[in-house]
Design an enzyme around this catalytic site. Sequence first.
Site, PDB file in Angstrom:
ATOM      1  N   LYS A 225      84.944  -1.589  46.952  1.00 39.46           N
ATOM      2  CA  LYS A 225      86.346  -1.816  47.296  1.00 39.46           C
ATOM      3  C   LYS A 225      86.515  -2.429  48.678  1.00 39.46           C
ATOM      4  CE  LYS A 225      88.622   1.069  43.923  1.00 39.46           C
ATOM      5  NZ  LYS A 225      89.508   2.202  43.614  1.00 39.46           N
ATOM      6  N   ARG A 265      82.613   6.774  40.346  1.00 36.47           N
ATOM      7  CA  ARG A 265      82.729   5.639  39.429  1.00 36.47           C
ATOM      8  C   ARG A 265      82.206   4.399  40.148  1.00 36.47           C
ATOM      9  NH1 ARG A 265      86.370   1.472  38.345  1.00 36.47           N
ATOM     10  NH2 ARG A 265      86.761   1.028  36.132  1.00 36.47           N
TER      11      ARG A 265
END
Length: 296
Positions: A225, A265
């Site tokens: 991210k 995840r």
Amino acid sequence: MSKQTGRLPLAGLTAWDRCAVMGVVNVTPDSFSDGGRFFDTTDAVKHGLDLIAQGADLIDVGGESTRPGATRVDEDEELRRVVPVVRGLVAEGATVSVDTMRASVAEQALAAGAVLVNDVSGGLADPRMVPVVAGAGAPFVVMHWRGLLAGDAIRGAYEDVVAEVVDELRARVDAVVAGGVAPERVVVDPGLGFSKDSEHDLILLAHLDELLTLGHPLLVAASRKRFLGRVLAGDGAAPPPARERDAATAAVSALAAEAGAWAVRVHEVRATADAVRVARAVEGARAPGRRPEGSG
């Protein structure tokens, strides 16, 4: 609440004695991380099986990008992308979750053998989602969400990001449980990168213990991210591309596992699978009786 509380078995799913690894299969042409690489059903199934071979415990299949500014695909297209991949992975013995905001996709994916629904909207995007999940008796990931990432929703305003995320997640979990989903089948996710800037994401990671006070297993989805790119680049430099953030992702996975997360995840599995296993071994070494007498 102890760290172990964050790893209570999730009803309806295999219990692991450590933080689980959820591998990501994006069946999309426009994911920020790997869009288009696994758009073909055969390639997507193969990729999921490769992630399992690398140490993934379950595979999260999604057919719609949720990156900032992404255009939503229509329902038929999302079904076309997702359901055959779920079916193919389940046929090979994989444990599969479905990443979707649509009740119809969740319903058909569950019918094809998926065992968990991961909805970044926490059931807010589709009013049928909670009844569908409740009716199926499936575990449900409730992520902190303040709307689709467009316009003002891209950056959230917070006075105390930890307190506000915890409070908003608690309210959403209460609504989901009131809608019929069993409390022991609810997972919470702080929604890193969703209506949050890099500082917000880091603060949330530093306070995962407060998210565990919600009393539900915790999923941490930090993989590749934007905030990791900012950390790696430092002040004023361009962040590295998404696929060059996997070592940083594994570092977050180790921290999340140590904090008591139920699962992480990730897109690249091998390093994270190693990280969570090392974190579990260190945790085990803290147990009474593991330190030899006379060690100083």
